[in-house]
Design an enzyme around this catalytic site. Structure first.
Site, PDB file in Angstrom:
ATOM      1  N   GLY A 215       0.543 -13.387 -15.865  1.00  0.00           N
ATOM      2  CA  GLY A 215       0.947 -12.552 -14.726  1.00  0.00           C
ATOM      3  C   GLY A 215       0.511 -13.053 -13.364  1.00  0.00           C
TER       4      GLY A 215
ATOM      5  N   GLY B  80       1.583 -21.035  -7.722  1.00  0.00           N
ATOM      6  CA  GLY B  80       1.194 -19.984  -6.791  1.00  0.00           C
ATOM      7  C   GLY B  80       0.287 -20.431  -5.663  1.00  0.00           C
TER       8      GLY B  80
ATOM      9  N   MET C 231       5.326 -16.126   1.054  1.00  0.00           N
ATOM     10  CA  MET C 231       4.601 -15.992  -0.218  1.00  0.00           C
ATOM     11  C   MET C 231       4.816 -14.581  -0.749  1.00  0.00           C
ATOM     12  SD  MET C 231       1.142 -18.129   0.506  1.00  0.00           S
ATOM     13  CE  MET C 231       1.153 -19.930   0.512  1.00  0.00           C
TER      14      MET C 231
ATOM     15  N   HIS D  21       8.738 -11.471  -5.221  1.00  0.00           N
ATOM     16  CA  HIS D  21      10.176 -11.379  -5.526  1.00  0.00           C
ATOM     17  C   HIS D  21      10.931 -12.630  -5.093  1.00  0.00           C
ATOM     18  CE1 HIS D  21       9.152  -9.120  -1.851  1.00  0.00           C
ATOM     19  NE2 HIS D  21      10.261  -9.596  -1.332  1.00  0.00           N
TER      20      HIS D  21
ATOM     21  N   HIS E 162      22.376  13.873  -0.197  1.00  0.00           N
ATOM     22  CA  HIS E 162      21.715  14.720   0.790  1.00  0.00           C
ATOM     23  C   HIS E 162      20.876  15.768   0.090  1.00  0.00           C
ATOM     24  CE1 HIS E 162      21.018  17.087   4.386  1.00  0.00           C
ATOM     25  NE2 HIS E 162      21.351  18.166   3.683  1.00  0.00           N
TER      26      HIS E 162
HETATM   27  P1  NAI Z   1      -1.211 -13.039   6.644  1.00  0.00           P
HETATM   28  O1  NAI Z   1      -0.688 -14.355   7.059  1.00  0.00           O
HETATM   29  O2  NAI Z   1      -0.290 -11.907   6.411  1.00  0.00           O
HETATM   30  O3  NAI Z   1      -2.251 -12.530   7.771  1.00  0.00           O
HETATM   31  C1  NAI Z   1      -3.376 -13.269   8.170  1.00  0.00           C
HETATM   32  C2  NAI Z   1      -3.845 -12.761   9.517  1.00  0.00           C
HETATM   33  O4  NAI Z   1      -5.090 -13.370   9.819  1.00  0.00           O
HETATM   34  C3  NAI Z   1      -2.890 -13.109  10.642  1.00  0.00           C
HETATM   35  O5  NAI Z   1      -2.574 -11.937  11.382  1.00  0.00           O
HETATM   36  C4  NAI Z   1      -3.684 -14.121  11.458  1.00  0.00           C
HETATM   37  O6  NAI Z   1      -3.377 -14.066  12.839  1.00  0.00           O
HETATM   38  C5  NAI Z   1      -5.134 -13.699  11.186  1.00  0.00           C
HETATM   39  N1  NAI Z   1      -6.110 -14.769  11.409  1.00  0.00           N
HETATM   40  C6  NAI Z   1      -6.023 -16.064  11.026  1.00  0.00           C
HETATM   41  N2  NAI Z   1      -7.121 -16.749  11.426  1.00  0.00           N
HETATM   42  C7  NAI Z   1      -7.930 -15.882  12.078  1.00  0.00           C
HETATM   43  C8  NAI Z   1      -9.212 -15.983  12.724  1.00  0.00           C
HETATM   44  N3  NAI Z   1      -9.889 -17.150  12.789  1.00  0.00           N
HETATM   45  N4  NAI Z   1      -9.750 -14.881  13.292  1.00  0.00           N
HETATM   46  C9  NAI Z   1      -9.076 -13.699  13.238  1.00  0.00           C
HETATM   47  N5  NAI Z   1      -7.865 -13.544  12.644  1.00  0.00           N
HETATM   48  C10 NAI Z   1      -7.299 -14.614  12.060  1.00  0.00           C
HETATM   49  O7  NAI Z   1      -2.140 -13.339   5.384  1.00  0.00           O
HETATM   50  P2  NAI Z   1      -2.780 -12.372   4.281  1.00  0.00           P
HETATM   51  O8  NAI Z   1      -2.799 -10.959   4.769  1.00  0.00           O
HETATM   52  O9  NAI Z   1      -4.045 -13.018   3.891  1.00  0.00           O
HETATM   53  O10 NAI Z   1      -1.731 -12.457   3.096  1.00  0.00           O
HETATM   54  C11 NAI Z   1      -1.524 -13.715   2.444  1.00  0.00           C
HETATM   55  C12 NAI Z   1      -0.148 -13.797   1.861  1.00  0.00           C
HETATM   56  O11 NAI Z   1       0.005 -12.888   0.798  1.00  0.00           O
HETATM   57  C13 NAI Z   1       0.923 -13.523   2.874  1.00  0.00           C
HETATM   58  O12 NAI Z   1       1.808 -14.606   2.847  1.00  0.00           O
HETATM   59  C14 NAI Z   1       1.608 -12.295   2.386  1.00  0.00           C
HETATM   60  O13 NAI Z   1       3.001 -12.393   2.552  1.00  0.00           O
HETATM   61  C15 NAI Z   1       1.241 -12.211   0.917  1.00  0.00           C
HETATM   62  N6  NAI Z   1       1.084 -10.811   0.565  1.00  0.00           N
HETATM   63  C16 NAI Z   1       2.197 -10.015   0.506  1.00  0.00           C
HETATM   64  C17 NAI Z   1       2.085  -8.673   0.260  1.00  0.00           C
HETATM   65  C18 NAI Z   1       3.314  -7.827   0.271  1.00  0.00           C
HETATM   66  O14 NAI Z   1       4.401  -8.380   0.207  1.00  0.00           O
HETATM   67  N7  NAI Z   1       3.211  -6.513   0.409  1.00  0.00           N
HETATM   68  C19 NAI Z   1       0.779  -8.044  -0.003  1.00  0.00           C
HETATM   69  C20 NAI Z   1      -0.304  -8.962   0.122  1.00  0.00           C
HETATM   70  C21 NAI Z   1      -0.135 -10.282   0.382  1.00  0.00           C
END
Ligand code: NAI
Length: 470
Positions: free
Chosen positions: A42, A148, A323, A326, A449
């Site tokens: 998974g 991944g 990342m 889906h 509705h």
């Molecule tokens: P993210 O890329 O969404 O956010 C990282 C944040 O950290 C950004 O806003 C960035 O500006 C900030 N950042 C980077 N360096 C920094 C620094 N030195 N000081 C302060 N802020 C800093 O990455 P995240 O939240 O770690 O997620 C990783 C991946 O996992 C993403 O690609 C996301 O799409 C995926 N993911 C998707 C989910 C969903 O679809 N609901 C749920 C969780 C993760």
């Protein structure tokens, strides 16, 4: 088959990209093996990502709602208590059921599960090293890499797997932190920050960018910027984190950051580092076979998911693009269909993106800023949940749906939602974009509705300036 170690397709990695690809391959008549180094199948999504985080998001929302919002429905509950071990136990049970479900699906579809780290040896060979060090070599006509991604940290911060951790630790804190400091106001920071804020933690999110979720359509990030601070999430924007240290007693973390030339610090009892993820290629033998990677370390592929090495394909977080589980799933299916000689295709303009905050945020297609930058003429229509009967019944009226359609053809180019169950409501928008629908198509489709989906219909009507419920 004459040789037990020879397969038509070897999939490396059993996350949503890999396991779905393996099953699709089996459906297409291929003899498939799936290599997984972890004990359970998974990948990140099922074990330490999407599924456990959504379990905690739902549970913590119930707790918060019961405590703070249920009375408005005329339901009075006294003595609401948090049973954190039970909440975490429920989450673990869901993970167990779902990871076990993949093992069942593999048996059902006759996918061979190979336990261990998969390393490319060249010439279609993959070495599988089990936890006990034992090795076996298998060969595949085709190899699909679906390994991944993993969380990254920052210079000056050493992850200790406890007080200074990533999303993995934040899914299992043994007690509610008094003060959780989060680095990164991205998807993980907001989702897991919300969980622990609802359960009673003070949460401070330190973010490098000057505002929340800059990649979102601006109308959505404005709503989010208004709502999230009210939910107990404090933000430090424009803050470049320079380090984090744990005190000697091991119970206090100090995070230092710079803003406008000044150094600041924030102290908490736990730190969640959520500043992005990187593609997993360690131990894969990418160099041995000469796989090309890009600047981010992602494996380079062409439109048919082929790497530069014949017979080796790659999909999901380990290649370019968002990342998202889906996205990986659908790439896995397309790649395997192409391997099997069928047409396999992904419409990257129709991949929804969801953030499971409260309210949820979901988008598909282009933002208004992207259309402006590209010089594409558009009309827009938006409609608030506050004017929707079902949202009122639910007492969840924050947010809106916004639809962007081409000014000349009316073709839908982007749909952006912040509001209750946006994750489910977005589905019709993704289908509409996939089918090249016009805003008028959505506007003329009959919606039940009273439902939240009527907000989509009203926003589609609003594109032509004729919303009927406002
Ligand atoms: P993210 O890329 O969404 O956010 C990282 C944040 O950290 C950004 O806003 C960035 O500006 C900030 N950042 C980077 N360096 C920094 C620094 N030195 N000081 C302060 N802020 C800093 O990455 P995240 O939240 O770690 O997620 C990783 C991946 O996992 C993403 O690609 C996301 O799409 C995926 N993911 C998707 C989910 C969903 O679809 N609901 C749920 C969780 C993760």
């Amino acid at each position: 088959m004459s040789n037990d170690n020879a397969f038509d397709l070897i999939v490396i990695g059993s996350g949503p990209g890999g396991y779905i690809a393996a099953i699709r391959g089996a459906q297409l008549g291929l003899n498939v093996a799936c290599v997984e180094k972890d004990k359970t199948l998974g990948g990140t999504c099922l074990n330490v990502g999407c599924i456990p985080s959504k379990a905690l998001l739902d549970s913590s929302e119930h707790y918060d709602y019961t405590k703070n919002h249920l009375a408005q429905h005329g339901v009075k509950v006294a003595g609401v208590e948090l049973d954190l071990p039970a909440m975490l136990g429920r989450k673990d049970k869901i993970v167990k059921q779902l990871t076990g479900g993949i093992a069942y699906l593999f048996r059902k579809h006759k996918v061979t599960r190979l336990s261990g780290l998969g390393t490319l040896l060249g010439d279609g060979k993959v070495e599988v090293t089990a936890d006990d060090g034992s090795k076996q070599t298998v060969s595949g006509k085709h190899i699909l890499i679906a390994t991944g991604s993993s969380p990254i940290s920052l210079p000056g911060i050493t992850l200790d797997g406890d007080r200074i951790g990533t999303s993995t630790e934040a899914l299992s804190y043994p007690e509610v932190p008094k003060h959780l400091v989060v680095i990164g106001a991205g998807v993980i920071g907001l989702e897991l920050g919300s969980v622990w804020a609802r359960l009673g933690a003070k949460v401070t999110i330190v973010e490098y960018m000057p505002k929340l979720l800059p990649m979102l359509d601006a109308d959505l990030s404005k709503v989010a910027a208004k709502l999230f601070p009210r939910q107990g999430l404090d933000f430090e924007f424009g803050a470049k984190v320079t380090g984090a240290t744990l005190n000697e007693a091991g119970d206090e973390v100090t995070v230092t950051f710079e803003r406008d030339g000044e150094t600041h610090e924030v102290k908490g009892d736990r730190l969640l580092v959520a500043v992005g993820r990187r593609p997993n290629t360690q131990g894969l033998g990418a160099d041995t076979v000469g796989l090309k990677t890009d600047r981010r370390g992602a494996i380079e592929i062409d439109d048919h998911f082929r790497t530069n090495v014949p017979g080796i394909y790659a999909i999901g977080d380990v290649v370019r693009g968002p990342m998202l589980a889906h996205k990986a799933e659908d790439e896995g299916v397309a790649a395997v269909e192409l391997i099997a000689g069928q047409p396999g295709h992904i419409n990257y303009d129709a991949i929804p993106n969801v953030i499971y905050t409260h309210p949820e945020i979901a988008s598909v297609g282009k933002t208004e800023a992207e259309l402006k930058d590209a010089g594409i003429p558009y009309n827009k229509g938006s409609f608030p949940f506050a004017a929707n009967g079902r949202a009122k019944a639910l007492a969840q009226t924050d947010g809106l749906v916004k639809i962007l359609a081409h000014a000349e053809t009316d073709r839908i180019l982007g749909v952006h939602i912040i509001g209750p169950r946006a994750s489910d409501v977005i589905a019709e928008a993704a289908v509409a974009i996939e089918f090249s629908a016009c805003a008028e198509d959505l506007a003329r489709s009959v919606h039940g509705h009273p439902t939240l989906s009527e907000v989509v219909k009203q926003a589609a009507l609003a594109v032509a300036g004729r919303a009927t419920q406002m």
